[in-house]
Design a protein around this motif. Structure first.
Motif, PDB file in Angstrom:
ATOM      1  N   SER A  99      17.553 -39.696  20.888  1.00 43.37           N
ATOM      2  CA  SER A  99      17.485 -39.950  19.456  1.00 43.37           C
ATOM      3  C   SER A  99      16.806 -38.806  18.694  1.00 43.37           C
ATOM      4  CB  SER A  99      16.729 -41.259  19.188  1.00 43.37           C
ATOM      5  OG  SER A  99      15.392 -41.169  19.642  1.00 43.37           O
ATOM      6  N   ARG A 100      16.181 -37.892  19.412  1.00 44.37           N
ATOM      7  CA  ARG A 100      15.449 -36.800  18.763  1.00 44.37           C
ATOM      8  C   ARG A 100      16.178 -35.465  18.887  1.00 44.37           C
ATOM      9  NH1 ARG A 100      10.663 -38.537  16.208  1.00 44.37           N
ATOM     10  NH2 ARG A 100       9.159 -37.272  17.338  1.00 44.37           N
ATOM     11  N   LEU A 101      17.423 -35.502  19.359  1.00 43.91           N
ATOM     12  CA  LEU A 101      18.160 -34.249  19.551  1.00 43.91           C
ATOM     13  C   LEU A 101      18.416 -33.529  18.238  1.00 43.91           C
ATOM     14  CD1 LEU A 101      20.719 -35.197  22.354  1.00 43.91           C
ATOM     15  CD2 LEU A 101      18.669 -33.767  22.545  1.00 43.91           C
ATOM     16  N   GLN A 102      18.649 -34.288  17.164  1.00 45.46           N
ATOM     17  CA  GLN A 102      18.877 -33.640  15.875  1.00 45.46           C
ATOM     18  C   GLN A 102      17.637 -32.871  15.432  1.00 45.46           C
ATOM     19  OE1 GLN A 102      20.313 -36.177  12.739  1.00 45.46           O
ATOM     20  NE2 GLN A 102      20.025 -34.625  11.159  1.00 45.46           N
ATOM     21  N   LEU A 103      16.475 -33.486  15.613  1.00 49.09           N
ATOM     22  CA  LEU A 103      15.225 -32.804  15.288  1.00 49.09           C
ATOM     23  C   LEU A 103      15.053 -31.572  16.168  1.00 49.09           C
ATOM     24  CD1 LEU A 103      12.508 -32.567  13.868  1.00 49.09           C
ATOM     25  CD2 LEU A 103      11.570 -34.204  15.523  1.00 49.09           C
ATOM     26  N   ALA A 104      15.428 -31.690  17.446  1.00 45.28           N
ATOM     27  CA  ALA A 104      15.321 -30.564  18.361  1.00 45.28           C
ATOM     28  C   ALA A 104      16.181 -29.393  17.884  1.00 45.28           C
ATOM     29  CB  ALA A 104      15.736 -30.992  19.768  1.00 45.28           C
ATOM     30  N   GLU A 105      17.380 -29.692  17.400  1.00 47.18           N
ATOM     31  CA  GLU A 105      18.264 -28.638  16.907  1.00 47.18           C
ATOM     32  C   GLU A 105      17.711 -28.007  15.636  1.00 47.18           C
ATOM     33  OE1 GLU A 105      20.868 -27.149  18.316  1.00 47.18           O
ATOM     34  OE2 GLU A 105      20.203 -28.327  20.034  1.00 47.18           O
ATOM     35  N   GLU A 106      17.049 -28.814  14.807  1.00 47.96           N
ATOM     36  CA  GLU A 106      16.422 -28.267  13.602  1.00 47.96           C
ATOM     37  C   GLU A 106      15.296 -27.308  13.975  1.00 47.96           C
ATOM     38  OE1 GLU A 106      15.199 -31.609  11.275  1.00 47.96           O
ATOM     39  OE2 GLU A 106      17.249 -32.249  10.827  1.00 47.96           O
ATOM     40  N   ILE A 107      14.566 -27.653  15.015  1.00 53.16           N
ATOM     41  CA  ILE A 107      13.494 -26.776  15.496  1.00 53.16           C
ATOM     42  C   ILE A 107      14.083 -25.464  16.011  1.00 53.16           C
ATOM     43  CG2 ILE A 107      11.696 -26.493  17.232  1.00 53.16           C
ATOM     44  CD1 ILE A 107      10.997 -28.393  14.942  1.00 53.16           C
ATOM     45  N   ARG A 108      15.191 -25.586  16.752  1.00 47.83           N
ATOM     46  CA  ARG A 108      15.859 -24.373  17.247  1.00 47.83           C
ATOM     47  C   ARG A 108      16.253 -23.469  16.072  1.00 47.83           C
ATOM     48  NH1 ARG A 108      18.902 -23.103  21.718  1.00 47.83           N
ATOM     49  NH2 ARG A 108      18.937 -25.261  22.443  1.00 47.83           N
ATOM     50  N   GLY A 109      16.877 -24.070  15.056  1.00 50.40           N
ATOM     51  CA  GLY A 109      17.291 -23.285  13.899  1.00 50.40           C
ATOM     52  C   GLY A 109      16.128 -22.620  13.191  1.00 50.40           C
ATOM     53  N   GLY A 110      15.013 -23.351  13.083  1.00 50.93           N
ATOM     54  CA  GLY A 110      13.840 -22.784  12.442  1.00 50.93           C
ATOM     55  C   GLY A 110      13.253 -21.626  13.214  1.00 50.93           C
ATOM     56  N   LEU A 111      13.223 -21.744  14.525  1.00 47.00           N
ATOM     57  CA  LEU A 111      12.706 -20.646  15.354  1.00 47.00           C
ATOM     58  C   LEU A 111      13.607 -19.415  15.263  1.00 47.00           C
ATOM     59  CD1 LEU A 111      11.599 -22.678  18.511  1.00 47.00           C
ATOM     60  CD2 LEU A 111      10.094 -21.413  16.962  1.00 47.00           C
ATOM     61  N   GLU A 112      14.910 -19.630  15.265  1.00 44.80           N
ATOM     62  CA  GLU A 112      15.831 -18.502  15.167  1.00 44.80           C
ATOM     63  C   GLU A 112      15.699 -17.804  13.816  1.00 44.80           C
ATOM     64  OE1 GLU A 112      19.630 -20.161  16.020  1.00 44.80           O
ATOM     65  OE2 GLU A 112      19.385 -19.991  18.203  1.00 44.80           O
ATOM     66  N   GLU A 113      15.537 -18.608  12.762  1.00 40.44           N
ATOM     67  CA  GLU A 113      15.381 -18.032  11.423  1.00 40.44           C
ATOM     68  C   GLU A 113      14.109 -17.202  11.331  1.00 40.44           C
ATOM     69  OE1 GLU A 113      14.965 -19.562   6.775  1.00 40.44           O
ATOM     70  OE2 GLU A 113      15.668 -20.934   8.334  1.00 40.44           O
ATOM     71  N   ARG A 114      13.058 -17.661  12.007  1.00 42.63           N
ATOM     72  CA  ARG A 114      11.777 -16.969  11.954  1.00 42.63           C
ATOM     73  C   ARG A 114      11.741 -15.702  12.808  1.00 42.63           C
ATOM     74  NH1 ARG A 114       6.464 -19.367  11.647  1.00 42.63           N
ATOM     75  NH2 ARG A 114       6.360 -20.781   9.885  1.00 42.63           N
ATOM     76  N   TYR A 115      12.373 -15.743  13.991  1.00 44.34           N
ATOM     77  CA  TYR A 115      12.131 -14.678  14.960  1.00 44.34           C
ATOM     78  C   TYR A 115      13.359 -13.889  15.404  1.00 44.34           C
ATOM     79  CZ  TYR A 115       7.680 -17.116  15.240  1.00 44.34           C
ATOM     80  OH  TYR A 115       6.483 -17.706  14.935  1.00 44.34           O
ATOM     81  N   LEU A 116      14.549 -14.432  15.210  1.00 41.15           N
ATOM     82  CA  LEU A 116      15.741 -13.718  15.674  1.00 41.15           C
ATOM     83  C   LEU A 116      15.876 -12.385  14.934  1.00 41.15           C
ATOM     84  CD1 LEU A 116      17.704 -14.643  17.849  1.00 41.15           C
ATOM     85  CD2 LEU A 116      19.301 -15.312  16.051  1.00 41.15           C
ATOM     86  N   ARG A 117      16.187 -11.348  15.689  1.00 39.21           N
ATOM     87  CA  ARG A 117      16.362  -9.979  15.197  1.00 39.21           C
ATOM     88  C   ARG A 117      15.043  -9.341  14.748  1.00 39.21           C
ATOM     89  NH1 ARG A 117      20.651 -12.837  13.868  1.00 39.21           N
ATOM     90  NH2 ARG A 117      19.728 -13.535  11.901  1.00 39.21           N
ATOM     91  N   LYS A 118      13.916  -9.999  15.033  1.00 41.23           N
ATOM     92  CA  LYS A 118      12.612  -9.387  14.780  1.00 41.23           C
ATOM     93  C   LYS A 118      12.183  -8.625  16.036  1.00 41.23           C
ATOM     94  CE  LYS A 118      12.367 -11.258  10.737  1.00 41.23           C
ATOM     95  NZ  LYS A 118      11.467 -12.372  10.448  1.00 41.23           N
ATOM     96  N   ASN A 119      11.233  -7.722  15.877  1.00 40.04           N
ATOM     97  CA  ASN A 119      10.820  -6.872  16.991  1.00 40.04           C
ATOM     98  C   ASN A 119      10.192  -7.699  18.111  1.00 40.04           C
ATOM     99  OD1 ASN A 119       9.053  -4.970  18.604  1.00 40.04           O
ATOM    100  ND2 ASN A 119      10.036  -3.510  17.208  1.00 40.04           N
ATOM    101  N   PHE A 120      10.705  -7.522  19.302  1.00 48.94           N
ATOM    102  CA  PHE A 120      10.247  -8.242  20.486  1.00 48.94           C
ATOM    103  C   PHE A 120       8.756  -8.028  20.743  1.00 48.94           C
ATOM    104  CE2 PHE A 120       9.295  -8.149  25.032  1.00 48.94           C
ATOM    105  CZ  PHE A 120       9.808  -9.349  25.489  1.00 48.94           C
TER     106      PHE A 120
END
Length: 289
Positions: A41-62
């Motif tokens: 029942s929390r998978l939708q929230l999990a996907e929102e967390i994934r999206g938020g992390l990608e927005e914050r860190y994807l393509r940023k310097n490792f």
């Protein structure tokens, strides 16, 4: 001569710029892999967390990836219910995270009474499996199994903790609280958490701590009770003996009677080195008596 030096400096500058651009491109985070251990029942929230992390860190310097910030983001966005249990950085551009959902273990009950002594409000301080306060609720409903209540716990003295804080009881009850945590951990390990409705803690409150006697009264869903004397003494042995005997009871026996768990005192040394657990078909003693 100056012209030659200028050309060399210019070439070095160009090289450094190209190097930094190339290095930054190679080290830009291109993948954030997340493995979830959460309820369906929390998978939708999990996907929102994934999206938020990608927005914050994807393509940023490792090299400048903010590990603490990522961990706090997961906790803050889920009000403490999700936690990062593993975070791996794979050079040059991949981040892997394992996230699990904390489950509600038990709920400490606080009742407010009116002038006539009647309960006017009941508040449940819900504790997670890590010992932190996950929620403060007006009803006792488990987050992962809505049709199942959390184990209600009464009898402990505690201040009103805020969500996210580590739960703590009065200093004089700390040992009993640790025994309670050990009991619930063993219930979880045996898959018996759903078999327990309520745990009452009662202390005679003797002025001399060495003479004080306290108890756990454990109410099982089928009807049988478990009565543990001095739960903090030989806690692990008592818990094992009590649950072993409970699991050995037949279906009918589990509907009545009680299991009494006590210390056995060595007559020579005076030490409480052994434990006895006995099932009785009689009506169990009332808690506090």
């Amino acid at each position: 001569m100056r012209s030659k030096k200028f050309v060399i400096l210019y070439a070095v500058a160009i090289f450094l710029i190209v190097f930094l651009i190339t290095f930054n491109s190679v080290c830009a985070i291109s993948s954030i892999e997340i493995y979830y251990e959460v309820d369906g029942s929390r998978l939708q929230l999990a996907e929102e967390i994934r999206g938020g992390l990608e927005e914050r860190y994807l393509r940023k310097n490792f090299l400048f990836f903010d590990e603490e910030g990522a961990v706090n983001y997961v906790s803050d966005e889920t009000e403490g219910y999700f936690e990062v249990t593993e975070l791996t950085k794979s050079f040059p551009n991949r981040i892997s995270m394992r996230i699990r959902e904390k489950y509600e273990n038990y709920a400490f009950v606080r009742e407010e009474k009116g002038a006539d002594g009647e309960v006017v409000k009941t508040t449940y301080y819900v504790i997670g499996d890590d010992g932190t306060v996950l929620a403060v609720k007006d009803s006792n409903v488990n987050n992962l199994v809505p049709e199942q209540s959390n184990i209600e716990v009464t009898g402990f003295e505690f201040f009103e903790p805020a969500v996210g804080e580590v739960f703590a009881v009065d200093a004089g009850q700390t040992a009993a609280y640790e025994a309670l945590r050990a009991l619930v951990a063993e219930l979880n390990a045996r898959g018996l958490r759903g078999n327990i409705e309520r745990i009452e803690y009662f202390s005679l409150g003797a002025s001399d701590p060495s003479r004080n006697i306290d108890y756990f009264y454990i109410y099982c869903t089928e009807g049988v009770q478990i009565w543990v004397t001095s739960p903090s003494r030989n806690a692990e042995i008592k818990i094992a003996e009590a649950l072993d005997l409970y699991e050995a009871l037949g279906d009918i026996e589990r509907t009545y009677g009680y299991i009494a768990v006590n210390d056995l005192r060595d007559p020579d040394t005076g030490d409480y080195s052994d434990v006895t657990a006995v099932y009785s078909p009689n009506v169990p003693p009332k808690s506090g008596n």
